[in-house]
Design a protein around this motif. Structure first.
Motif, PDB file in Angstrom:
ATOM      1  N   UNK A  74     -19.558  26.834  74.749  1.00  6.52           N
ATOM      2  CA  UNK A  74     -19.140  26.785  76.156  1.00  6.52           C
ATOM      3  C   UNK A  74     -19.582  28.337  76.795  1.00  6.52           C
ATOM      4  N   UNK A  75     -19.531  29.275  76.036  1.00  7.46           N
ATOM      5  CA  UNK A  75     -20.150  30.450  76.544  1.00  7.46           C
ATOM      6  C   UNK A  75     -21.598  30.768  76.672  1.00  7.46           C
ATOM      7  N   UNK A  76     -22.192  30.048  75.662  1.00  7.72           N
ATOM      8  CA  UNK A  76     -23.653  29.835  75.847  1.00  7.72           C
ATOM      9  C   UNK A  76     -24.269  29.038  76.884  1.00  7.72           C
ATOM     10  N   UNK A  77     -23.432  28.149  77.087  1.00  6.99           N
ATOM     11  CA  UNK A  77     -23.789  27.279  78.471  1.00  6.99           C
ATOM     12  C   UNK A  77     -23.416  27.659  79.660  1.00  6.99           C
ATOM     13  N   UNK A  78     -22.386  28.549  79.790  1.00  7.41           N
ATOM     14  CA  UNK A  78     -21.946  29.514  80.881  1.00  7.41           C
ATOM     15  C   UNK A  78     -23.217  30.358  81.249  1.00  7.41           C
ATOM     16  N   UNK A  79     -23.629  31.143  80.122  1.00  4.84           N
ATOM     17  CA  UNK A  79     -24.641  31.869  80.514  1.00  4.84           C
ATOM     18  C   UNK A  79     -25.832  31.286  81.110  1.00  4.84           C
ATOM     19  N   UNK A  80     -26.022  30.133  81.427  1.00  7.62           N
ATOM     20  CA  UNK A  80     -27.198  29.661  81.968  1.00  7.62           C
ATOM     21  C   UNK A  80     -26.792  29.529  83.414  1.00  7.62           C
ATOM     22  N   UNK A  81     -25.570  29.847  83.939  1.00 10.93           N
ATOM     23  CA  UNK A  81     -25.044  29.621  85.304  1.00 10.93           C
ATOM     24  C   UNK A  81     -25.299  31.110  86.145  1.00 10.93           C
ATOM     25  N   UNK A  82     -26.373  30.996  86.896  1.00 12.73           N
ATOM     26  CA  UNK A  82     -26.485  32.472  87.894  1.00 12.73           C
ATOM     27  C   UNK A  82     -25.595  32.907  88.320  1.00 12.73           C
ATOM     28  N   UNK A  83     -24.428  32.152  88.449  1.00 17.07           N
ATOM     29  CA  UNK A  83     -23.213  32.869  89.568  1.00 17.07           C
ATOM     30  C   UNK A  83     -22.398  33.914  88.370  1.00 17.07           C
ATOM     31  N   UNK A  84     -22.636  33.415  87.048  1.00 17.51           N
ATOM     32  CA  UNK A  84     -22.225  34.326  86.042  1.00 17.51           C
ATOM     33  C   UNK A  84     -22.386  35.681  86.265  1.00 17.51           C
ATOM     34  N   UNK A  85     -23.879  35.955  86.436  1.00 18.19           N
ATOM     35  CA  UNK A  85     -24.386  37.265  86.392  1.00 18.19           C
ATOM     36  C   UNK A  85     -23.981  38.244  87.831  1.00 18.19           C
ATOM     37  N   UNK A  86     -23.762  37.276  88.921  1.00 19.94           N
ATOM     38  CA  UNK A  86     -23.225  37.802  90.248  1.00 19.94           C
ATOM     39  C   UNK A  86     -21.934  38.226  90.033  1.00 19.94           C
ATOM     40  N   UNK A  87     -21.036  37.352  89.452  1.00 22.49           N
ATOM     41  CA  UNK A  87     -19.814  37.680  89.164  1.00 22.49           C
ATOM     42  C   UNK A  87     -19.679  39.064  88.289  1.00 22.49           C
ATOM     43  N   UNK A  88     -20.605  39.039  87.052  1.00 28.35           N
ATOM     44  CA  UNK A  88     -20.520  40.072  86.372  1.00 28.35           C
ATOM     45  C   UNK A  88     -20.893  41.548  86.950  1.00 28.35           C
ATOM     46  N   UNK A  89     -21.918  41.525  87.632  1.00 28.87           N
ATOM     47  CA  UNK A  89     -21.889  42.709  88.850  1.00 28.87           C
ATOM     48  C   UNK A  89     -20.938  42.854  89.680  1.00 28.87           C
ATOM     49  N   UNK A  90     -20.445  42.070  90.209  1.00 27.62           N
ATOM     50  CA  UNK A  90     -19.200  42.150  91.161  1.00 27.62           C
ATOM     51  C   UNK A  90     -17.975  42.828  90.505  1.00 27.62           C
ATOM     52  N   UNK A  91     -17.694  42.429  89.075  1.00 29.50           N
ATOM     53  CA  UNK A  91     -16.895  42.713  88.580  1.00 29.50           C
ATOM     54  C   UNK A  91     -16.925  44.183  87.949  1.00 29.50           C
ATOM     55  N   UNK A  92     -18.368  44.593  87.581  1.00 27.05           N
ATOM     56  CA  UNK A  92     -18.546  45.899  87.134  1.00 27.05           C
ATOM     57  C   UNK A  92     -18.490  46.911  88.123  1.00 27.05           C
ATOM     58  N   UNK A  93     -18.966  46.668  89.623  1.00 24.15           N
ATOM     59  CA  UNK A  93     -18.708  47.325  90.625  1.00 24.15           C
ATOM     60  C   UNK A  93     -17.286  47.963  91.055  1.00 24.15           C
ATOM     61  N   UNK A  94     -16.395  47.041  90.760  1.00 23.94           N
ATOM     62  CA  UNK A  94     -14.869  47.499  90.956  1.00 23.94           C
ATOM     63  C   UNK A  94     -14.306  48.103  89.901  1.00 23.94           C
TER      64      UNK A  94
END
Length: 90
Positions: free
Chosen positions: A32-52
């Protein structure tokens, strides 16, 4: 699919639900994690989470690279659509 859209209904909700916006992607089991990493929104959320919070599910440089590559891919597709006139009514 309707005539004007090429994005199936419900896909947006599925992308957001699997993006890690409500939970950490690290909590997902292996496949499930591998499949989720194909979702581009994961990377946007990761940067958003990192910024806060100064923590991210995906390394920040990998996230930024994925965002740049996905944006370049989308721009290339839009350029091709405008250049070829795909699905323009005469």
């Amino acid at each position: 699919m309707s005539g004007a859209t090429c994005w199936p209904r419900g896909s947006t909700a599925a992308c957001i639900a699997s993006s890690g916006s409500f939970y950490s992607v690290d909590m997902l089991p292996g496949i499930s994690r591998t499949i989720a990493l194909f979702n581009p929104v994961v990377y946007l959320m990761s940067v958003f989470r990192w910024s806060f919070f100064d923590t991210a599910d995906v390394p920040i440089l990998a996230s930024l690279l994925a965002i740049v590559l996905f944006t370049a891919l989308c721009l290339a597709v839009v350029w091709w659509i405008f250049r070829s006139g795909w699905r323009i009514r005469q």
